[in-house]
Enzyme design. Structure first.
Site, mmCIF file in Angstrom:
data_model
loop_
_atom_site.group_PDB
_atom_site.id
_atom_site.type_symbol
_atom_site.label_atom_id
_atom_site.label_comp_id
_atom_site.label_asym_id
_atom_site.label_seq_id
_atom_site.Cartn_x
_atom_site.Cartn_y
_atom_site.Cartn_z
ATOM 1 N N LYS A 161 0.855 -1.186 0.000
ATOM 2 C CA LYS A 161 0.000 0.000 0.000
ATOM 3 C C LYS A 161 0.890 1.234 0.000
ATOM 4 O O LYS A 161 1.697 1.427 0.901
ATOM 5 C CB LYS A 161 -0.904 -0.007 1.226
ATOM 6 C CG LYS A 161 -1.761 1.239 1.346
ATOM 7 C CD LYS A 161 -2.742 1.141 2.485
ATOM 8 C CE LYS A 161 -3.508 2.439 2.651
ATOM 9 N NZ LYS A 161 -4.474 2.364 3.752
ATOM 10 N N ARG A 173 1.189 9.923 6.089
ATOM 11 C CA ARG A 173 1.302 8.493 6.365
ATOM 12 C C ARG A 173 2.601 7.876 5.822
ATOM 13 O O ARG A 173 2.714 6.674 5.669
ATOM 14 C CB ARG A 173 0.107 7.757 5.760
ATOM 15 C CG ARG A 173 -1.256 8.240 6.219
ATOM 16 C CD ARG A 173 -2.275 7.123 6.096
ATOM 17 N NE ARG A 173 -3.659 7.562 6.079
ATOM 18 C CZ ARG A 173 -4.327 8.033 7.126
ATOM 19 N NH1 ARG A 173 -3.724 8.170 8.281
ATOM 20 N NH2 ARG A 173 -5.594 8.370 7.024
ATOM 21 N N LYS A 193 -2.166 -1.470 -3.886
ATOM 22 C CA LYS A 193 -3.044 -0.309 -3.807
ATOM 23 C C LYS A 193 -2.228 0.972 -3.829
ATOM 24 O O LYS A 193 -1.250 1.059 -3.084
ATOM 25 C CB LYS A 193 -3.825 -0.423 -2.499
ATOM 26 C CG LYS A 193 -4.642 0.773 -2.141
ATOM 27 C CD LYS A 193 -5.224 0.569 -0.783
ATOM 28 C CE LYS A 193 -5.973 1.825 -0.425
ATOM 29 N NZ LYS A 193 -6.512 1.759 0.912
ATOM 30 N N SER A 250 -10.152 5.703 -4.511
ATOM 31 C CA SER A 250 -11.084 6.825 -4.677
ATOM 32 C C SER A 250 -10.620 7.831 -5.732
ATOM 33 O O SER A 250 -11.415 8.268 -6.568
ATOM 34 C CB SER A 250 -11.290 7.517 -3.328
ATOM 35 O OG SER A 250 -10.049 7.932 -2.777
HETATM 36 C C1 PBG Z 1 -7.028 3.744 5.517
HETATM 37 C C2 PBG Z 1 -7.428 3.439 4.129
HETATM 38 C C3 PBG Z 1 -7.286 4.309 3.049
HETATM 39 C C4 PBG Z 1 -7.879 3.701 1.952
HETATM 40 C C5 PBG Z 1 -8.359 2.469 2.371
HETATM 41 N N1 PBG Z 1 -8.052 2.312 3.717
HETATM 42 C C6 PBG Z 1 -6.744 5.667 2.944
HETATM 43 C C7 PBG Z 1 -5.511 6.043 3.598
HETATM 44 O O1 PBG Z 1 -4.591 5.257 3.790
HETATM 45 O O2 PBG Z 1 -5.472 7.226 3.937
HETATM 46 C C8 PBG Z 1 -7.975 4.328 0.596
HETATM 47 C C9 PBG Z 1 -9.077 3.879 -0.275
HETATM 48 C C10 PBG Z 1 -9.418 4.812 -1.382
HETATM 49 O O3 PBG Z 1 -8.792 5.871 -1.583
HETATM 50 O O4 PBG Z 1 -10.356 4.483 -2.105
HETATM 51 N N2 PBG Z 1 -6.440 2.756 6.234
#
Ligand code: PBG
Length: 325
Positions: free
Chosen positions: A196, A218, A249, A275
């Site tokens: 991620k 993050r 991701k 998103s």
């Molecule tokens: C948080 C999380 C995030 C997403 C899924 N779980 C965002 C982040 O890490 O800030 C992102 C999903 C998306 O953008 O559709 N643990």
């Protein structure tokens, strides 16, 4: 043999030919639909940056799940934005917290729809980070892992069909597996957000999940977008720790990672079209700058062709209907 006897266009010259020689096929079986749950009843609060997507109260999330099931989807992925946020993420640990209640309600109405529960602390903490924060703003990996395992157990007890840790702390998959096995949930799979990235494409999600960090970013736990080898290291570690499925991701900007991961492991590979990837297509389509359906199918085909067995996408029900038509 070479041109003019060799002509690749021969098998491209008509729809039946193209249909027969197509290498990649999308099916609703491969798609997972994310849902955002908020407190209250009768709530369908549109997410401004994600046209067509809403924050849903539990009763509405049940309706949306029924719709997803009817569209032919096998699973939803649940995120909760509880009202009460504190530094310990108590809402995520509460057997009657928002996420647990949503899982229970959806499973009661749609027993055959799989409910994957996102496991993280960011939606339930006041500081919005994915782990516990020490004085000075440092993220405390090891205590976070203990809490994450308790959250996963809470969701498994509520009936989650899989738990999906998205926090990126080191060692959390092993800790979750150990606790689930000890407490009678040996058959609950772990879908690990293994690779991620610290991505700009999560912006709209943070509005939907009310999970933006109150300070900092993050990057001390999510991966640097420049790193590919490190993704393989993360994925292999998670598989060793017991991940049943691994995730990459975001999806679109990381197709090379998806391919490398697919070639490196034997578990199913999931890609998350996040998103921001969704909102880019929506925004261009709303302006008439792009053919939405064609663009969506092309991105998902590309993600699947790169090696993703499963795809999490906000377009899931729409695509299931397009595929059925
Ligand atoms: C948080 C999380 C995030 C997403 C899924 N779980 C965002 C982040 O890490 O800030 C992102 C999903 C998306 O953008 O559709 N643990």
């Amino acid at each position: 043999m070479n041109f003019p006897s060799v002509r690749p266009r021969r098998t491209r010259q008509s729809h039946p030919w193209r249909r027969m020689v197509r290498e990649t096929r999308l099916s609703p079986d491969q798609l997972i639909y994310p849902l955002f749950v908020v407190p209250g009843a009768d709530v369908r609060h549109p997410v401004t940056s994600m046209p067509g997507i809403s924050q849903l109260s539990v009763d509405e999330a049940v309706k949306e799940s029924r719709m997803a099931e009817q569209a032919g989807l096998p699973a939803v992925l649940l995120f909760a934005a509880p009202a009460h946020k504190d530094e310990r993420a108590r809402a995520a640990l509460d057997p009657h917290g928002l996420a647990a209640e949503a899982i229970r309600a959806i499973k009661e109405t749609c027993p055959r729809l799989l409910v994957w529960a996102d496991v993280c602390l960011c939606g339930a903490t006041d500081h919005g980070h994915c782990g516990h924060v020490l004085p000075g703003g440092v993220i405390d990996n090891d205590s976070s892992v203990q809490t994450l395992a308790q959250v996963a157990l809470n969701y498994a007890r509520a009936g989650a069909d899989a738990v999906a840790p998205s926090d990126m702390m080191d060692g959390r998959v092993a800790a979750i597996r150990r606790l689930l096995d000890r407490d009678g949930f040996a058959m609950t799979p772990i879908v690990s957000y293994a690779a991620k990235y610290a991505s700009a494409f999560y912006g709209p999600f943070r509005e939907a999940a009310e999970s933006a960090p109150a300070f900092g970013d993050r990057r001390s736990y999510q991966m640097d977008p420049a790193n590919g080898r490190e993704a393989l290291r993360e994925v292999l570690l998670d598989v060793e720790e017991g991940a049943d499925l691994v995730m990459v991701k975001p999806a679109g900007p990381y197709l090379d990672i998806i391919r490398q991961v697919r070639d490196a492991v034997r578990v199913p590979v999931v890609a998350y079209q996040v998103s921001g990837e969704f909102s880019l297509i929506k925004a261009a389509a709303e302006r008439g700058w792009i053919d939405e359906r064609a663009a969506v199918m092309e991105t998902l085909t590309g993600i699947h062709r790169a090696g993703a067995d499963l795809i999490i996408t906000y377009y899931a029900p729409q695509v299931a209907r397009w595929l059925g038509a």
